[in-house]
Design a protein around this motif. Structure first.
Motif, PDB file in Angstrom:
ATOM      1  N   ILE A  38       0.829  -1.211   0.000  1.00 27.31           N
ATOM      2  CA  ILE A  38       0.000   0.000   0.000  1.00 27.31           C
ATOM      3  C   ILE A  38       0.864   1.262   0.000  1.00 27.31           C
ATOM      4  CG2 ILE A  38      -1.933  -1.155   1.133  1.00 27.31           C
ATOM      5  CD1 ILE A  38      -1.145   0.200   3.733  1.00 27.31           C
ATOM      6  N   SER A  39       2.076   1.176   0.549  1.00 25.21           N
ATOM      7  CA  SER A  39       2.960   2.342   0.572  1.00 25.21           C
ATOM      8  C   SER A  39       3.508   2.637  -0.818  1.00 25.21           C
ATOM      9  CB  SER A  39       4.115   2.116   1.557  1.00 25.21           C
ATOM     10  OG  SER A  39       3.634   1.982   2.876  1.00 25.21           O
ATOM     11  N   ILE A  40       3.781   1.591  -1.589  1.00 23.57           N
ATOM     12  CA  ILE A  40       4.239   1.782  -2.971  1.00 23.57           C
ATOM     13  C   ILE A  40       3.154   2.478  -3.780  1.00 23.57           C
ATOM     14  CG2 ILE A  40       4.766   0.577  -5.127  1.00 23.57           C
ATOM     15  CD1 ILE A  40       6.275  -1.489  -3.450  1.00 23.57           C
ATOM     16  N   TYR A  41       1.927   1.977  -3.655  1.00 20.94           N
ATOM     17  CA  TYR A  41       0.818   2.609  -4.377  1.00 20.94           C
ATOM     18  C   TYR A  41       0.620   4.054  -3.924  1.00 20.94           C
ATOM     19  CZ  TYR A  41      -3.911   4.019  -5.468  1.00 20.94           C
ATOM     20  OH  TYR A  41      -4.993   4.749  -5.889  1.00 20.94           O
ATOM     21  N   ALA A  42       0.629   4.280  -2.609  1.00 18.55           N
ATOM     22  CA  ALA A  42       0.410   5.630  -2.077  1.00 18.55           C
ATOM     23  C   ALA A  42       1.500   6.590  -2.538  1.00 18.55           C
ATOM     24  CB  ALA A  42       0.351   5.591  -0.554  1.00 18.55           C
ATOM     25  N   GLY A  43       2.732   6.095  -2.613  1.00 15.43           N
ATOM     26  CA  GLY A  43       3.834   6.940  -3.060  1.00 15.43           C
ATOM     27  C   GLY A  43       3.688   7.366  -4.508  1.00 15.43           C
ATOM     28  N   LEU A  44       3.299   6.431  -5.362  1.00 19.56           N
ATOM     29  CA  LEU A  44       3.154   6.741  -6.780  1.00 19.56           C
ATOM     30  C   LEU A  44       1.901   7.561  -7.059  1.00 19.56           C
ATOM     31  CD1 LEU A  44       4.188   3.310  -8.364  1.00 19.56           C
ATOM     32  CD2 LEU A  44       5.511   5.428  -8.352  1.00 19.56           C
ATOM     33  N   ALA A  45       0.874   7.415  -6.227  1.00 23.57           N
ATOM     34  CA  ALA A  45      -0.400   8.107  -6.455  1.00 23.57           C
ATOM     35  C   ALA A  45      -0.496   9.437  -5.711  1.00 23.57           C
ATOM     36  CB  ALA A  45      -1.560   7.209  -6.040  1.00 23.57           C
ATOM     37  N   MET A  46       0.558   9.860  -5.041  1.00 24.96           N
ATOM     38  CA  MET A  46       0.504  11.089  -4.258  1.00 24.96           C
ATOM     39  C   MET A  46       0.254  12.302  -5.164  1.00 24.96           C
ATOM     40  SD  MET A  46       2.275  14.017  -3.311  1.00 24.96           S
ATOM     41  CE  MET A  46       3.989  13.724  -3.674  1.00 24.96           C
ATOM     42  N   PHE A  47      -0.631  13.193  -4.733  1.00 30.61           N
ATOM     43  CA  PHE A  47      -0.946  14.385  -5.515  1.00 30.61           C
ATOM     44  C   PHE A  47      -1.339  15.563  -4.631  1.00 30.61           C
ATOM     45  CE2 PHE A  47      -4.589  16.668  -7.686  1.00 30.61           C
ATOM     46  CZ  PHE A  47      -3.774  17.570  -8.353  1.00 30.61           C
ATOM     47  N   ILE A  48      -2.344  15.362  -3.774  1.00 26.33           N
ATOM     48  CA  ILE A  48      -2.903  16.485  -3.021  1.00 26.33           C
ATOM     49  C   ILE A  48      -1.849  17.099  -2.091  1.00 26.33           C
ATOM     50  CG2 ILE A  48      -4.710  17.208  -1.421  1.00 26.33           C
ATOM     51  CD1 ILE A  48      -6.454  14.986  -2.469  1.00 26.33           C
ATOM     52  N   GLU A  49      -1.007  16.254  -1.481  1.00 27.42           N
ATOM     53  CA  GLU A  49       0.028  16.776  -0.583  1.00 27.42           C
ATOM     54  C   GLU A  49       0.923  17.773  -1.314  1.00 27.42           C
ATOM     55  OE1 GLU A  49      -0.856  13.683  -0.867  1.00 27.42           O
ATOM     56  OE2 GLU A  49      -0.912  12.644   1.080  1.00 27.42           O
ATOM     57  N   MET A 103       0.235  19.376  -4.143  1.00 30.60           N
ATOM     58  CA  MET A 103      -0.547  20.521  -4.600  1.00 30.60           C
ATOM     59  C   MET A 103      -0.752  21.538  -3.479  1.00 30.60           C
ATOM     60  SD  MET A 103      -4.130  20.437  -6.681  1.00 30.60           S
ATOM     61  CE  MET A 103      -4.686  21.855  -7.630  1.00 30.60           C
ATOM     62  N   MET A 104      -1.013  21.050  -2.269  1.00 30.62           N
ATOM     63  CA  MET A 104      -1.241  21.958  -1.150  1.00 30.62           C
ATOM     64  C   MET A 104       0.064  22.583  -0.666  1.00 30.62           C
ATOM     65  SD  MET A 104      -4.393  22.030  -1.039  1.00 30.62           S
ATOM     66  CE  MET A 104      -4.291  23.303   0.211  1.00 30.62           C
ATOM     67  N   LEU A 105       1.137  21.808  -0.690  1.00 27.13           N
ATOM     68  CA  LEU A 105       2.413  22.320  -0.199  1.00 27.13           C
ATOM     69  C   LEU A 105       2.923  23.457  -1.077  1.00 27.13           C
ATOM     70  CD1 LEU A 105       4.375  21.698   2.134  1.00 27.13           C
ATOM     71  CD2 LEU A 105       5.652  20.240   0.572  1.00 27.13           C
ATOM     72  N   TRP A 106       2.717  23.347  -2.402  1.00 25.24           N
ATOM     73  CA  TRP A 106       3.162  24.396  -3.323  1.00 25.24           C
ATOM     74  C   TRP A 106       2.012  25.325  -3.720  1.00 25.24           C
ATOM     75  CZ3 TRP A 106       6.231  19.958  -3.312  1.00 25.24           C
ATOM     76  CH2 TRP A 106       7.599  20.178  -3.238  1.00 25.24           C
ATOM     77  N   ASN A 107       0.876  25.183  -3.039  1.00 25.43           N
ATOM     78  CA  ASN A 107      -0.275  26.057  -3.277  1.00 25.43           C
ATOM     79  C   ASN A 107      -0.695  26.052  -4.747  1.00 25.43           C
ATOM     80  OD1 ASN A 107      -2.317  27.789  -2.444  1.00 25.43           O
ATOM     81  ND2 ASN A 107      -1.088  29.628  -2.803  1.00 25.43           N
ATOM     82  N   GLY A 108      -0.717  24.869  -5.337  1.00 31.37           N
ATOM     83  CA  GLY A 108      -1.106  24.736  -6.736  1.00 31.37           C
ATOM     84  C   GLY A 108      -0.327  23.616  -7.398  1.00 31.37           C
ATOM     85  N   ASN A 109      -0.621  23.402  -8.671  1.00 33.30           N
ATOM     86  CA  ASN A 109       0.005  22.303  -9.407  1.00 33.30           C
ATOM     87  C   ASN A 109       1.183  22.785 -10.250  1.00 33.30           C
ATOM     88  OD1 ASN A 109       0.091  19.542 -10.025  1.00 33.30           O
ATOM     89  ND2 ASN A 109      -1.041  19.830 -11.925  1.00 33.30           N
ATOM     90  N   PRO A 138       7.939  25.486  -8.701  1.00 38.56           N
ATOM     91  CA  PRO A 138       9.079  26.022  -9.459  1.00 38.56           C
ATOM     92  C   PRO A 138       9.855  24.913 -10.176  1.00 38.56           C
ATOM     93  CG  PRO A 138       8.983  26.990  -7.273  1.00 38.56           C
ATOM     94  CD  PRO A 138       7.975  25.883  -7.289  1.00 38.56           C
ATOM     95  N   LYS A 139      10.000  25.042 -11.494  1.00 40.25           N
ATOM     96  CA  LYS A 139      10.712  24.070 -12.326  1.00 40.25           C
ATOM     97  C   LYS A 139      10.162  22.651 -12.139  1.00 40.25           C
ATOM     98  CE  LYS A 139      15.026  26.725 -12.314  1.00 40.25           C
ATOM     99  NZ  LYS A 139      16.482  26.714 -12.007  1.00 40.25           N
ATOM    100  N   ASN A 140       8.883  22.558 -11.772  1.00 43.25           N
ATOM    101  CA  ASN A 140       8.197  21.262 -11.598  1.00 43.25           C
ATOM    102  C   ASN A 140       8.875  20.375 -10.558  1.00 43.25           C
ATOM    103  OD1 ASN A 140       6.131  21.677 -13.605  1.00 43.25           O
ATOM    104  ND2 ASN A 140       7.693  21.351 -15.178  1.00 43.25           N
ATOM    105  N   ILE A 141       9.460  20.968  -9.539  1.00 45.10           N
ATOM    106  CA  ILE A 141      10.161  20.173  -8.529  1.00 45.10           C
ATOM    107  C   ILE A 141       9.195  19.327  -7.694  1.00 45.10           C
ATOM    108  CG2 ILE A 141      12.130  21.733  -8.362  1.00 45.10           C
ATOM    109  CD1 ILE A 141      10.875  22.944  -5.871  1.00 45.10           C
ATOM    110  N   GLY A 142       7.922  19.728  -7.650  1.00 42.62           N
ATOM    111  CA  GLY A 142       6.945  18.967  -6.872  1.00 42.62           C
ATOM    112  C   GLY A 142       5.900  18.286  -7.728  1.00 42.62           C
ATOM    113  N   LEU A 143       6.092  18.277  -9.042  1.00 44.37           N
ATOM    114  CA  LEU A 143       5.113  17.665  -9.943  1.00 44.37           C
ATOM    115  C   LEU A 143       5.182  16.149  -9.872  1.00 44.37           C
ATOM    116  CD1 LEU A 143       2.988  18.169 -12.203  1.00 44.37           C
ATOM    117  CD2 LEU A 143       4.876  17.977 -13.841  1.00 44.37           C
ATOM    118  N   THR A 144       4.042  15.491  -9.698  1.00 42.38           N
ATOM    119  CA  THR A 144       3.973  14.036  -9.644  1.00 42.38           C
ATOM    120  C   THR A 144       3.233  13.502 -10.870  1.00 42.38           C
ATOM    121  OG1 THR A 144       1.871  14.014  -8.435  1.00 42.38           O
ATOM    122  CG2 THR A 144       3.909  14.129  -7.127  1.00 42.38           C
TER     123      THR A 144
END
Length: 297
Positions: free
Chosen positions: A222-233, A235-241, A244-250
């Motif tokens: 479940i951790s492997i799936y959760a890691g690959l499917a992460m998105f909202i964390e 998006m909220m941390l960078w206040n959007g999708n 900078p330079k897509n460093i948080g893009l999943t």
């Protein structure tokens, strides 16, 4: 007639299973089949879908932003596995100790973050790791003479914030999984080991870890799936999708960008299918390596 049919011993099992089958088909099989079909089409809202064959997948293979998203998701998955497998296991062993006081309070304290909305948690961590001198982390670093750091504008520092958020939210959940597994291990094994003079480390490595293998495999899966499917964390941390330079893009963030923000649903469907293939390949590989598919003698 209908009552006799429903109460038949041959029919009753299928009646009980039917709700699950319907939910599985409607909310998993049908969307998956639809997405697979869309991935071979050019689909935009308000226009008729057009068949494009494998063009979406061909485009993906040359999409540098997509590979950046894959790399970010893979790195996030690996880092969370490094933290959220061994540490929850050790904390669970600590909680399971008969000399542990305040066990229920600590269990609640560790689990509480999982009940917090990810939107709220992400916002709080964004403020904590803000670049202002008065942000919490920079205030702490300032007491040691460290200059303010722009955490969310660098790849390494950004991931420190992201992994801190993930660890805070999910460490307690995984700990409870391991604690449940520990409580199913007979105490007689540890008593026999004590009589034989085994140390605490020997008990952990030769009794606890082998008998926790089923729980470990489940948490790992479940951790492997959760890691690959992460998105909202992210998006909220960078206040959007758009970090900078897509460093948080999943991968899921890129799917959202293509499907929702750019109205390119066919291309987004191709991204989703590739994500499914990656997640299945990694999980099936680790399950095979763990010996789950081997027949017992």
């Amino acid at each position: 007639m209908l009552k006799n049919f429903l109460y038949s011993q041959k029919v009753a099992p299928y009646v009980f299973v039917l709700p699950f089958v319907l939910v599985f088909v409607i909310f998993w099989v049908y969307p998956l089949a639809s997405s697979f079909g869309m991935s071979f089409q050019k689909v935009t809202l308000g226009q008729e879908a057009a068949w494009v064959g494998i063009d979406n997948y061909t485009k993906l293979m040359g999409d540098t932003v997509f590979f950046k998203a894959v790399g970010n998701s893979a790195l996030y998955m690996v880092l969370t596995l490094v933290i959220l497998i061994p540490f929850p296991m050790l904390f669970a062993v600590w909680m399971n100790n008969k000399f542990m006081w305040g066990r229920e309070w600590f269990k609640s304290a560790f689990f509480f973050p999982a009940l917090t909305s990810v939107v709220v948690a992400g916002t709080v961590f964004r403020l904590m790791f803000g670049e202002m001198e008065g942000s919490l982390i920079n205030s702490i670093l300032g007491t040691f003479g460290v200059e303010p750091i722009k955490f969310l504008k660098g790849q390494t520092t950004g991931f420190i914030a992201l992994i801190a958020l993930a660890s805070w939210r999910w460490l307690g959940v995984n700990m409870l999984y391991f604690l449940s597994g520990l409580q199913n291990i007979p105490k007689d094994y540890y008593e026999a080991a004590s009589i034989d003079g085994a140390s605490a480390v020997q008990k952990f490595t030769r009794i606890t870890m082998p008998l926790l293998k089923p729980t470990t495999i489940y948490v790992l899966t479940i951790s492997i799936y959760a890691g690959l499917a992460m998105f909202i964390e992210s998006m909220m941390l960078w206040n959007g999708n758009n970090s900078p330079k897509n460093i948080g893009l999943t991968i899921v963030g890129y799917l959202y960008r293509q499907g929702i923000e750019k109205n390119n649903l066919g291309y987004a469907a191709a991204v989703g299918i590739v994500l499914l293939i990656i997640a299945m390949a990694i999980n099936l590989t680790q399950l095979a390596l763990s010996g789950l598919f081997k027949k017992e003698d």
